[in-house]
Design a protein around this motif. Structure first.
Motif, PDB file in Angstrom:
ATOM      1  N   GLN A 165       0.822  -1.213   0.000  1.00  0.00           N
ATOM      2  CA  GLN A 165       0.000   0.000   0.000  1.00  0.00           C
ATOM      3  C   GLN A 165       0.853   1.258   0.000  1.00  0.00           C
ATOM      4  O   GLN A 165       0.394   2.325  -0.428  1.00  0.00           O
ATOM      5  CB  GLN A 165      -0.950  -0.002   1.201  1.00  0.00           C
ATOM      6  N   MET A 166       2.076   1.148   0.477  1.00  0.00           N
ATOM      7  CA  MET A 166       2.977   2.297   0.442  1.00  0.00           C
ATOM      8  C   MET A 166       3.269   2.707  -0.992  1.00  0.00           C
ATOM      9  O   MET A 166       3.323   3.896  -1.315  1.00  0.00           O
ATOM     10  CB  MET A 166       4.261   1.974   1.195  1.00  0.00           C
ATOM     11  N   VAL A 167       3.450   1.726  -1.849  1.00  0.00           N
ATOM     12  CA  VAL A 167       3.683   2.012  -3.270  1.00  0.00           C
ATOM     13  C   VAL A 167       2.404   2.531  -3.914  1.00  0.00           C
ATOM     14  O   VAL A 167       2.419   3.529  -4.660  1.00  0.00           O
ATOM     15  CB  VAL A 167       4.178   0.764  -4.012  1.00  0.00           C
ATOM     16  N   LYS A 168       1.318   1.871  -3.633  1.00  0.00           N
ATOM     17  CA  LYS A 168       0.033   2.232  -4.235  1.00  0.00           C
ATOM     18  C   LYS A 168      -0.331   3.690  -3.958  1.00  0.00           C
ATOM     19  O   LYS A 168      -0.713   4.447  -4.857  1.00  0.00           O
ATOM     20  CB  LYS A 168      -1.042   1.299  -3.678  1.00  0.00           C
ATOM     21  N   THR A 169      -0.184   4.092  -2.702  1.00  0.00           N
ATOM     22  CA  THR A 169      -0.537   5.467  -2.335  1.00  0.00           C
ATOM     23  C   THR A 169       0.501   6.472  -2.832  1.00  0.00           C
ATOM     24  O   THR A 169       0.149   7.579  -3.245  1.00  0.00           O
ATOM     25  CB  THR A 169      -0.703   5.587  -0.818  1.00  0.00           C
ATOM     26  N   SER A 170       1.763   6.073  -2.789  1.00  0.00           N
ATOM     27  CA  SER A 170       2.821   6.992  -3.241  1.00  0.00           C
ATOM     28  C   SER A 170       2.685   7.295  -4.725  1.00  0.00           C
ATOM     29  O   SER A 170       2.862   8.440  -5.160  1.00  0.00           O
ATOM     30  CB  SER A 170       4.205   6.398  -2.946  1.00  0.00           C
ATOM     31  N   GLN A 171       2.375   6.278  -5.522  1.00  0.00           N
ATOM     32  CA  GLN A 171       2.245   6.545  -6.954  1.00  0.00           C
ATOM     33  C   GLN A 171       0.981   7.353  -7.245  1.00  0.00           C
ATOM     34  O   GLN A 171       0.939   8.140  -8.201  1.00  0.00           O
ATOM     35  CB  GLN A 171       2.262   5.247  -7.749  1.00  0.00           C
TER      36      GLN A 171
END
Length: 568
Positions: A165-171
């Motif tokens: 989710q860190m990647v999902k939200t960051s992108q």
């Protein structure tokens, strides 16, 4: 009574978890759940947060369907699905984020507010999905996004999928950057782990409530892992501000007004200025023949006069709605550089400048106007934000030069200056520089790659201080006056050489003699220059700016000076 970590409700009496004072419930409600005795900011629920921040009657809750997600069939002392059900019964929420649309003082915004009551605001798949949906709504409508964070970290019951989710939200935040959509986060207590290491800190502006804690690893994890004693106030908002990791701390009662000013930058709401003729003179002298000859060394002394207006003085008199932003987001906040968004005649701009000060204490605090690498990196961050949001950049130059110290060299002083020069050359927005006092070497140039460079009549601009030049070339610091004359550091000579584009006249006795008149003349010069430059698109601005600096020192095939400089 509410204990520490619980949310205050309007009971007849409540005990503050910080100072233990008994507070009348209605009084606590009126103070926005801030203790009137000690100022401690009690945690509040997501719906209450949204109601505090958004205009009455504007709130529209967004309630996307969020499916139960238990990918690991996880169970510790009880199954994860039971924990989810208990959290829903306790809070009345489906998940740890509440989404809404509305306005703040008329400025449209999409809000994603986290609620710590729901499993500690942990970042699981549903939370990541809700934050991403909020970003997608903001992107579709080109509406600013406001994130209010409160989290203990990743939701361990979902394993590595929580990590994703860190990647999902960051992108999702990255897509808003690409689209030029304003993003703001408000850090509340606590914000840790995956939330801190993703969307909470990727916004254009990061605000925090007083004493709100934020970090990647919590204090207990740090102490247990490396057995290190933590300093007082570790990871609090005050600690984060001092280390350049957030922009500003705002008490809850001031937060809404600050958000309104910042949100107006991204909502396309320029405030109409008093009508002025587009062709009105800007008061800038552009013909060196109109300037009297000056003694270069005397000019240097006038430029250095501690009574001259500082950048903060100009910000208070020339601009409106200035919001100072702090930090390079890499661990430092240099006091010799100040900056943030403001308005000039109702037009949103980004203002950045050197700050010296007057008293010994302030001069020392501001490092005598000599920036360290984190100062230049702070300036660069603000310039990138300006480019993203389409804000013109206005810089004030007043420095003897970049800080010449061991730590500055260790932290990459030369690289920081080089990065700023390259960045400014390519900014797709109008860029105006005013040399308001002393323009010293590369330390000045790092804020002076502009479409138009103006200088106050008693300002100076040089490759090196006259004293430094005299010591190196004459081996005699006493030859500084001769060096100043030889270097041609005064406004008339700089205008003749084309290094500056115009000179802003000063009142009798110099700008130090009358700050009000000085500010009026600077306002007129900047506003007029900005009106002209705003008629050009970004590509034309960049092309002309590059041509401007390409011409310095260039010669034609006959070996004479470039045409641009011969015309001057």
């Amino acid at each position: 009574m509410t204990g520490h970590g619980e949310f205050a409700e309007e009971r007849e009496w409540t005990q503050c978890p910080a100072c233990r004072a008994l507070i009348y419930g209605k009084r606590l409600t009126r103070s926005l759940q801030v203790c009137p005795e000690c100022g401690a900011h009690h945690r509040i629920a997501a719906h209450e947060r949204i109601a505090q921040l958004l205009d009455d009657g504007s709130i529209e809750l967004v309630e996307p369907v969020v499916a139960d997600f238990d990918p690991l069939d996880f169970s510790d002392t009880k199954p994860y699905v039971e924990r989810l059900a208990a959290a829903r019964r306790k809070t009345g929420l489906d998940e740890a984020v509440v989404l809404a649309r509305g306005t703040v003082d008329g400025n449209p915004v999409v809000v994603a507010a986290m609620d710590f009551r729901f499993l500690g605001g942990s970042l699981g798949s549903a939370v990541g999905e809700l934050i991403t949906i909020a970003a997608e709504i903001a992107l579709a409508g080109r509406i600013p996004l406001l994130l209010v964070t409160a989290s203990g970290g990743a939701r361990m019951q979902e394993g590595v999928l929580s990590l994703m989710q860190m990647v999902k939200t960051s992108q999702a935040l990255g897509r808003l950057d690409e689209a030029g959509v304003l993003t703001i986060s408000v850090i509340t207590d606590p914000t840790y782990g995956g939330v801190a290491a993703s969307f909470a800190t990727l916004t254009d502006f990061v605000l925090a409530e007083p004493k709100a804690r934020m970090g990647f690893a919590g204090p207990r994890v740090i102490q247990q892992t490396i057995k290190q004693t933590l300093p007082p106030g570790f990871q609090t908002a005050e600690f984060l501000l001092a280390h350049g990791l957030i922009d500003a701390i705002r008490p809850r009662e001031e937060l809404r007004a600050t958000l309104a000013r910042l949100l107006s930058l991204g909502g396309g709401r320029d405030i109409p200025a008093q009508e002025r003729p587009a062709e009105a003179a800007d008061g800038v002298i552009r013909n060196p023949g109109r300037l009297a000859d000056a003694d270069a060394w005397e000019n240097v002394q006038k430029a250095r006069d501690v009574g001259r207006p500082t950048t903060l003085d100009y910000l208070s008199r020339v601009f409106e709605d200035f919001e100072e932003m702090h930090g390079d987001r890499l661990g430092g906040d240099c006091g010799a550089i100040v900056g943030g968004p403001a308005r000039l005649d109702g037009r949103a701009v980004m203002v950045i400048g050197h700050q010296k000060g007057r008293t010994i204490a302030e001069l020392s605090l501001r490092n005598y106007g000599m920036p360290t690498p984190d100062g230049y990196r702070k300036a660069a961050r603000l310039m990138r934000t300006a480019a993203k949001l389409g804000l013109p950049v206005i810089t004030f130059v007043d420095t003897p030069g970049a800080h010449p110290g061991i730590e500055a060299e260790e932290q990459g002083q030369a690289i920081a200056i080089a990065e700023n020069i390259r960045l400014m050359a390519a900014l797709p927005v109008p860029v105006i520089t005013l040399v308001s006092g002393e323009g010293g070497s590369g330390g000045a140039l790092a804020l002076a790659v502009a479409d138009e460079v103006l200088i106050c009549a008693n300002g100076c601009y040089s490759v090196i201080t006259p004293e430094g030049c005299a010591a190196i070339l004459w081996n005699d610091p006493g030859m500084a006056p001769a060096a100043a004359a030889a270097l041609r550091v005064d406004a008339k000579q700089l205008l003749r050489m084309g290094v500056v584009d115009g000179v802003v006249p000063e009142p009798d006795g110099g700008n130090q003699a009358d700050h009000l008149v000085a500010a009026q003349r600077v306002h007129k010069a900047l506003a007029g220059t900005l009106r002209r430059l705003s008629e050009k698109d970004g590509a034309a601005l960049v092309a002309e700016r590059r041509t401007r600096f390409r011409s310095f020192g260039a010669v034609d095939v006959t070996g004479s000076e470039s045409e641009r400089h011969r015309q001057r």
